[in-house]
Design an enzyme around this catalytic site. Structure first.
Site, PDB file in Angstrom:
ATOM      1  N   GLY A   9       0.743  -1.367   0.064  1.00 44.54           N
ATOM      2  CA  GLY A   9       0.072   0.041  -0.097  1.00 44.54           C
ATOM      3  C   GLY A   9       0.865   1.116   0.065  1.00 44.54           C
ATOM      4  O   GLY A   9       1.973   1.299  -0.660  1.00 44.54           O
TER       5      GLY A   9
ATOM      6  N   ASP B 283      -3.402 -12.466  -1.812  1.00 39.51           N
ATOM      7  CA  ASP B 283      -2.834 -11.121  -1.737  1.00 39.51           C
ATOM      8  C   ASP B 283      -2.921 -10.419  -0.526  1.00 39.51           C
ATOM      9  O   ASP B 283      -2.907  -9.319  -0.399  1.00 39.51           O
ATOM     10  CB  ASP B 283      -3.752 -10.153  -2.801  1.00 39.51           C
ATOM     11  CG  ASP B 283      -3.192  -8.975  -3.481  1.00 39.51           C
ATOM     12  OD1 ASP B 283      -2.169  -8.889  -3.094  1.00 39.51           O
ATOM     13  OD2 ASP B 283      -3.976  -8.331  -3.965  1.00 39.51           O
TER      14      ASP B 283
HETATM   15 ZN    ZN Z   1      -0.685  -7.229  -7.327  1.00 37.84          ZN
END
Ligand code: ZN
Length: 381
Positions: free
Chosen positions: A71, A278
């Protein structure tokens, strides 16, 4: 020294029927009839786990997880937190491949390597990709090939972003060079040498992957493309790529059941399909003008939730379990992983798919979760 998992319904992922499993150290040493009295003589502290009425399956291998967090796409405050041991074990994840995404500045490969080593010491099996979204590919040593050759944890390159405004807008020649270097590094080091591609929501979709296969001397089975959850149009391309030999990874999400069913119904090669979390990546939400309108963190639990959702609605458990275990071990050439077989690592889950619960987790033969309780925690948990 010894553990016996008794009378579980064993999926290797192939169905083996009701079996007992003998574990010694980190390995499965026997499946079938086991003479408990004899083992007790060898080991008075023999641990016996009764798995009667439960399903026994390999530990989940998560091929795409942001161990360091990710992020930062809406500035520093949106950097997501690191993965802790309990996030993995409570979700039955016993092996992971860590990677770096958009932020290749504050998330470094040396930190990722240290994090992977720490989790390994805490009990799970860890691997990593060199590089991040961007080009030129950042490495620990001088090159992709040297990273694969010299650094035990590195098994490929990724996640290289394509079809995404956050990518480096790589040219096809640049991508071909990365794939070639990664393949050769894998050959020299006896590792998978796969290039893991992040596919975004741009307008060219998978054109570059098709071009790589059609116009360059790359081996399709060294291409491993993820994020096919972003649209049925992408998934349809994934189906055609699977027939060319490319590995297709679905990011676990609320549409996983629908997408797995679609993939199968439309003839996708099921042996080429995997699912990943993920986990701890950011989940930015963009509007039609690519403006950021929301932000969240991907959870490891989504992967396990989707495994159970598939098992509940699907009768082909062998095929479903393989998506999370043996198929992943195959693409990543993780020998001794992803199967419940003699001489394989004792990465084993005892689960109740109907209740969507994990009762016990063994990782490298160590009992990590016992009767729904974590019995091993991370260093700072
Ligand atoms: Zn990715």
């Amino acid at each position: 020294m010894f553990t016996i998992i008794k009378n579980g319904d064993v999926y290797s992922p192939n169905y083996k029927g009701q079996q007992s499993i003998l574990i010694q150290g980190r390995s499965i040493i026997k499946i079938g009839d086991i003479d408990i009295e004899l083992i007790k003589q060898l080991d008075p502290n023999l641990k016996i786990i009764d798995a009667t009425g439960y399903t026994v399956m390999p530990g989940i291998i998560d091929p795409h997880i942001h161990l360091l967090g990710g992020g930062g796409e809406a500035s520093y405050v949106t950097r997501t937190p690191e993965v802790q041991l309990s996030h993995l074990i409570s979700n039955g994840i016993t092996s992971v491949v860590g990677l770096i995404g958009t932020d290749g500045i504050s998330r470094t490969l040396t930190s990722l390597y240290a994090k992977a080593q720490a989790l390994e010491a805490e009990g799970v099996s860890t691997y990593m990709y060199t590089g991040n979204y961007h080009l030129p590919v950042t490495t620990i040593t001088n090159s992709i090939k040297e990273d694969l050759f010299l650094i035990d944890k590195v098994i490929g390159t990724g996640e290289i972003a394509i079809n995404d405004f956050r990518s480096s807008i790589p040219t096809i020649e640049e991508l071909a060079r990365i794939v070639a270097d990664t393949t050769v590094g894998g050959m020299l080091s006896g590792k998978a040498g796969v290039t893991h591609f992040h596919i975004g929501t741009g307008k060219h979709k998978l054109k570059q992957i098709h071009d790589l296969i059609d116009h360059y001397d790359v081996k399709p089975n060294k291409l491993y493309v993820t994020h096919f959850d972003k649209g049925i149009d992408l998934l349809e391309e994934g189906i055609s790529l699977s027939h060319k030999g490319v590995y297709v990874d679905l990011t676990a999400s609320s549409n996983t059941v629908e997408y797995v069913n679609y993939y199968r119904a439309h003839g996708g090669d099921i042996s080429k399909l995997t699912v990943s979390s993920d986990g701890h990546g950011s989940l930015p939400k963009f509007d039609n003008h690519n403006q950021l309108v929301g932000y969240d963190v991907a959870k490891c639990s989504t992967l396990t939730d989707q495994l159970f959702n598939l098992l509940v609605q699907d009768s082909n458990w062998e095929e479903v379990i393989a998506l999370f275990t043996s198929n992943v071990a195959n693409v990543l050439t993780l020998h001794h992983k992803g199967h419940i077989e003699e001489h394989y690592d004792a990465d084993i889950l005892i689960v109740d798919p109907k209740k969507k619960q994990i009762k016990d987790v063994f990782a490298k033969g160590q009992h990590m979760l016992s009767d729904y309780q974590m019995i091993r925690k991370g260093m700072f948990e």
